[in-house]
Write a protein that holds these residues in place. Structure first.
Motif, short mmCIF file in Angstrom:
data_model
loop_
_atom_site.label_atom_id
_atom_site.label_comp_id
_atom_site.label_asym_id
_atom_site.label_seq_id
_atom_site.Cartn_x
_atom_site.Cartn_y
_atom_site.Cartn_z
N ILE A 5 -12.61 -7.26 1.10
CA ILE A 5 -12.23 -8.35 1.99
C ILE A 5 -11.25 -9.23 1.25
CG2 ILE A 5 -13.01 -10.32 3.36
CD1 ILE A 5 -13.96 -7.67 4.44
N ILE A 6 -10.00 -9.28 1.71
CA ILE A 6 -8.97 -10.12 1.11
C ILE A 6 -8.41 -11.04 2.18
CG2 ILE A 6 -6.77 -10.16 -0.12
CD1 ILE A 6 -7.37 -7.44 -1.22
N GLN A 7 -8.46 -12.33 1.92
CA GLN A 7 -8.02 -13.34 2.88
C GLN A 7 -8.73 -13.15 4.22
OE1 GLN A 7 -3.72 -12.45 1.89
NE2 GLN A 7 -3.56 -14.69 2.03
N LYS A 8 -10.04 -12.91 4.11
CA LYS A 8 -10.98 -12.85 5.24
C LYS A 8 -10.81 -11.65 6.15
CE LYS A 8 -11.46 -17.91 5.42
NZ LYS A 8 -11.41 -19.11 6.27
N LEU A 9 -10.03 -10.66 5.74
CA LEU A 9 -9.83 -9.47 6.56
C LEU A 9 -10.14 -8.21 5.75
CD1 LEU A 9 -6.49 -10.35 8.42
CD2 LEU A 9 -8.82 -10.39 9.35
N PRO A 10 -10.64 -7.15 6.41
CA PRO A 10 -10.94 -5.90 5.68
C PRO A 10 -9.66 -5.19 5.27
CG PRO A 10 -11.34 -5.61 8.03
CD PRO A 10 -11.04 -7.07 7.83
N ARG A 11 -9.61 -4.75 4.02
CA ARG A 11 -8.42 -4.07 3.50
C ARG A 11 -8.84 -2.80 2.75
NH1 ARG A 11 -4.51 -7.90 5.55
NH2 ARG A 11 -5.35 -9.98 5.09
N LEU A 12 -7.95 -1.85 2.74
CA LEU A 12 -8.08 -0.66 1.91
C LEU A 12 -7.05 -0.78 0.79
CD1 LEU A 12 -9.08 2.28 1.31
CD2 LEU A 12 -7.19 3.04 2.76
N LEU A 13 -7.51 -0.64 -0.46
CA LEU A 13 -6.62 -0.71 -1.61
C LEU A 13 -6.58 0.65 -2.28
CD1 LEU A 13 -7.83 -3.67 -1.15
CD2 LEU A 13 -7.13 -4.11 -3.49
N VAL A 14 -5.37 1.13 -2.58
CA VAL A 14 -5.19 2.43 -3.23
C VAL A 14 -4.25 2.25 -4.41
CG1 VAL A 14 -4.53 4.84 -2.96
CG2 VAL A 14 -5.47 3.59 -1.00
N ALA A 15 -4.74 2.52 -5.62
CA ALA A 15 -3.91 2.51 -6.83
C ALA A 15 -3.55 3.95 -7.16
CB ALA A 15 -4.66 1.86 -7.99
N THR A 16 -2.26 4.24 -7.28
CA THR A 16 -1.80 5.61 -7.49
C THR A 16 -1.27 5.79 -8.91
OG1 THR A 16 0.42 5.10 -6.66
CG2 THR A 16 -1.22 5.86 -5.05
N ALA A 17 -1.23 7.04 -9.35
CA ALA A 17 -0.85 7.36 -10.72
C ALA A 17 0.62 7.13 -11.01
CB ALA A 17 -1.22 8.81 -11.04
N ASN A 18 1.44 6.92 -9.98
CA ASN A 18 2.85 6.62 -10.25
C ASN A 18 3.10 5.12 -10.39
OD1 ASN A 18 2.49 5.86 -7.60
ND2 ASN A 18 4.41 6.75 -6.85
N GLY A 19 2.01 4.34 -10.48
CA GLY A 19 2.15 2.92 -10.80
C GLY A 19 2.28 2.00 -9.61
N HIS A 20 1.69 2.35 -8.48
CA HIS A 20 1.74 1.49 -7.30
C HIS A 20 0.34 1.10 -6.84
CE1 HIS A 20 5.89 3.14 -6.77
NE2 HIS A 20 6.11 1.91 -6.36
N LEU A 21 0.25 -0.06 -6.22
CA LEU A 21 -0.96 -0.49 -5.53
C LEU A 21 -0.60 -0.73 -4.08
CD1 LEU A 21 -3.94 -1.45 -5.53
CD2 LEU A 21 -3.07 -3.76 -5.92
N PHE A 22 -1.22 0.05 -3.18
CA PHE A 22 -0.99 -0.09 -1.75
C PHE A 22 -2.15 -0.87 -1.13
CE2 PHE A 22 1.21 3.75 -3.08
CZ PHE A 22 2.44 3.65 -2.44
N ILE A 23 -1.84 -1.82 -0.28
CA ILE A 23 -2.86 -2.58 0.44
C ILE A 23 -2.64 -2.36 1.94
CG2 ILE A 23 -3.84 -4.86 0.88
CD1 ILE A 23 -2.90 -5.77 -1.82
N PRO B 34 3.79 9.12 -15.99
CA PRO B 34 3.02 7.93 -15.73
C PRO B 34 2.89 7.04 -16.96
CG PRO B 34 1.93 9.86 -14.82
CD PRO B 34 3.05 10.34 -15.67
N LEU B 35 2.94 5.72 -16.73
CA LEU B 35 2.87 4.76 -17.81
C LEU B 35 1.45 4.29 -18.07
CD1 LEU B 35 6.00 2.61 -16.94
CD2 LEU B 35 5.75 4.15 -18.87
N LEU C 188 -0.56 8.77 2.46
CA LEU C 188 0.26 8.36 1.34
C LEU C 188 1.49 9.25 1.26
CD1 LEU C 188 -2.59 7.97 -1.30
CD2 LEU C 188 -1.58 6.15 0.09
N LEU C 189 2.65 8.66 0.97
CA LEU C 189 3.86 9.46 0.87
C LEU C 189 3.85 10.37 -0.36
CD1 LEU C 189 6.59 6.93 2.05
CD2 LEU C 189 5.60 8.86 3.29
N PRO C 190 3.55 9.83 -1.55
CA PRO C 190 3.46 10.75 -2.70
C PRO C 190 2.09 11.41 -2.73
CG PRO C 190 3.19 8.49 -3.45
CD PRO C 190 3.38 8.44 -1.96
N SER C 191 2.01 12.68 -2.41
CA SER C 191 0.73 13.37 -2.41
C SER C 191 0.54 14.13 -3.71
CB SER C 191 0.65 14.35 -1.23
OG SER C 191 1.66 15.33 -1.35
N GLY C 192 -0.69 14.54 -3.97
CA GLY C 192 -0.99 15.32 -5.15
C GLY C 192 -1.23 14.51 -6.39
#
Length: 500
Positions: A325-343, A18-19, A312-316
């Motif tokens: 709330i992003i652009q007026k809609l509810p969102r779930l944001l997940v930042a992972t240790a391999n350097g990705h942000l999933f919305i 991880p970076l 999430l595809l990469p587990s562990g």
């Protein structure tokens, strides 16, 4: 929400691969702070399909803690190279405001509009956010090697929650505004592993080291309101908890591949729940049947299950999650240790499996790049001037014994200064380029430390109007490195000799 962002920390600097070593959403989930091997980065989270890195610093390498105060220009940074020192920066100016040093390694830092709180393994330090004055030190707290605590972000209250016992799941709720203990909550049988306040500071969510049960308590009373079961098959490590802005949902991420979203809804006493979903029907059926079963079984059957999930595809991997709330809609944001942000999109009506809206890479390149090599785009375009260089510039006005405050961008009282040892009545802005930085080092010394200062050749400046126990020093800090009683010290990198 930046609710519990230990629930926000993605630890990874010590290992290969991880970076970055820390990811933290700010208090209203409008930005993401990333601690990297070369410094830190700040991202805007206002769009789904675009991730804007609006600031990057390479002045402090190996950052393992970075926290931003809402949408202001104030950031707190802690580096592996100096884990006992907290640096506070004005990132838009590229200058350091001040730094604090502590007896041991800093494990976590959180801040709101009233307080800045620093957690060590066996102590907690509470500062006034307006002038950074140390208000209270909670010593001999139960051993807390992960630096777990939560700080509410409500503008009218400032509650602090931290483990009250190292072996069982007790939680201490502390009023950081009035500096008094509020209550102790017997939350779990095993030690607490995650904590999070909702935005209004009326609810506190917790999970234990087992990771199977998540409970929500009322604040300040400490009464149990909800109990959710994350799973039954195995124990897991909960990475983060976060409430939605309206406190209707609670998300939980762990070291497994599943992120759970729970819905906080009370069924009326008549059982006439408005939602006629299959989940609600089954819930009422289990609740009715539980009265005929043993206590342990009935407890399991009355615990609510997840309203929505993400796989999430990469587990562990360690991760941090938040609901926003992003652009007026509810969102779930997940930042992972391999350097990705999933919305992900969240269906607030029916729940179920959340759909991936976009995946961003946090280290330049596109979504399909491996991100192992640093590109030119990820390096800072220019080096900002240091705080010491800024302090060396000629002053426009006489320097006085004041500490400069700050506020979020656009504060009404631009350029206002705070008299020494006084609290600010309102927001104070740091965006005035003519504003001169703080110039005094304030350090209360014991008699042995004063003697040490004289021996080291750092006596009181001649004709100085200040009291003998307050001294202008910078290099003297090195002499106190072995003096735990002199720490924490509020040290300003300043041209003190010009003011003597």
């Amino acid at each position: 929400m930046e609710t519990e962002e230990r629930a926000g920390g993605c630890s990874g600097l010590d290992g290969p691969g991880p970076l970055f070593g820390f990811a933290s959403f700010n208090q209203d989930s409008t930005s993401l702070a990333l601690g990297t091997k070369t410094g830190y980065k700040l991202f805007s989270l206002t769009m789904v399909d675009k991730l804007d890195c609006f600031h990057e610093s390479a002045e402090t390498p190996d950052v393992y803690i970075v926290e931003r105060l809402f949408s202001s220009s104030l950031v707190v940074v802690v580096s592996i190279s100096m884990p006992q020192r907290m640096n506070i920066y004005h990132f838009k100016k590229g200058t350091e405001i001040c730094n604090y040093s502590y007896p041991n390694k800093i494990l976590a830092v959180k801040l709101n509009r009233q307080r800045l709180v620093v957690c060590l393994e066996d102590s907690i330090y509470i500062h006034n956010i307006k002038d950074l004055k140390l208000l209270k030190t909670l010593l001999n707290t139960p051993s807390n090697p992960s630096g777990l605590f939560a700080l509410s972000v409500n503008h009218s209250s400032s509650y602090l929650a931290y483990p009250g016992n190292a072996t069982i799941g007790e939680i201490i709720v502390y009023d950081a505004n009035n500096l008094s203990r509020v209550t102790m909550i017997p939350a779990h049988d095993s030690p607490v592993a995650a904590l999070a306040f909702n935005t209004a500071a009326t609810k506190l969510a917790s999970a234990s080291e087992r990771g199977t049960i998540i409970r929500v308590f009322s604040i300040p009373e400490g009464l149990r309101l909800f109990e959710f079961r994350r799973g039954m098959k195995r124990y897991v490590s909960i990475n983060s908890l976060s409430f939605s802005p309206d406190s209707q949902f609670l998300c939980a991420s762990s070291n497994t591949e599943t992120v759970h979203i729970f819905k906080l809804e009370q069924v009326g006493p008549s059982g006439g729940d408005e939602s006629a979903t299959w989940t609600a029907y089954m819930g009422k059926m289990f609740s009715a049947a539980s009265s005929y079963l043993p206590a342990q079984v009935s407890g399991i059957m009355t615990q609510d299950r997840a309203f929505a999930t993400v796989h999430l595809l990469p587990s562990g991997q360690r991760n941090a999650c938040t609901l926003a709330i992003i652009q007026k809609l509810p969102r779930l944001l997940v930042a992972t240790a391999n350097g990705h942000l999933f919305i992900y999109n969240v269906d607030a009506q029916d729940g179920g499996e959340c759909m991936l809206a976009h995946k961003h890479r946090l280290f330049g390149g596109d979504d399909d790049s491996d991100g192992r090599e640093w590109s030119e785009a990820t390096r800072p375009a220019q080096a900002f001037p240091t705080y010491a260089a800024t302090a060396a510039l000629p002053a426009c006005t006489p320097l006085t014994a004041t500490l400069t405050g700050y506020s979020e961008d656009g504060g009404a009282k631009k350029g206002e200064v705070i008299p020494e040892h006084e609290f600010a009545a309102g927001p104070v802005c740091l965006d005035d380029e003519n504003e001169f930085p703080p110039v005094q080092v304030h350090m209360l010394l014991t008699p042995p430390q004063k003697d040490l200062m004289v021996k080291c050749g750092h006596g009181r400046p001649p004709n100085s109007p200040i009291r003998p126990e307050i001294v202008y020093v910078q290099s003297f800090l090195d002499c106190l490195g072995r003096e735990p009683s002199a720490i924490p010290l509020l040290t300003f990198i300043a041209n003190h000799e010009k003011t003597a």
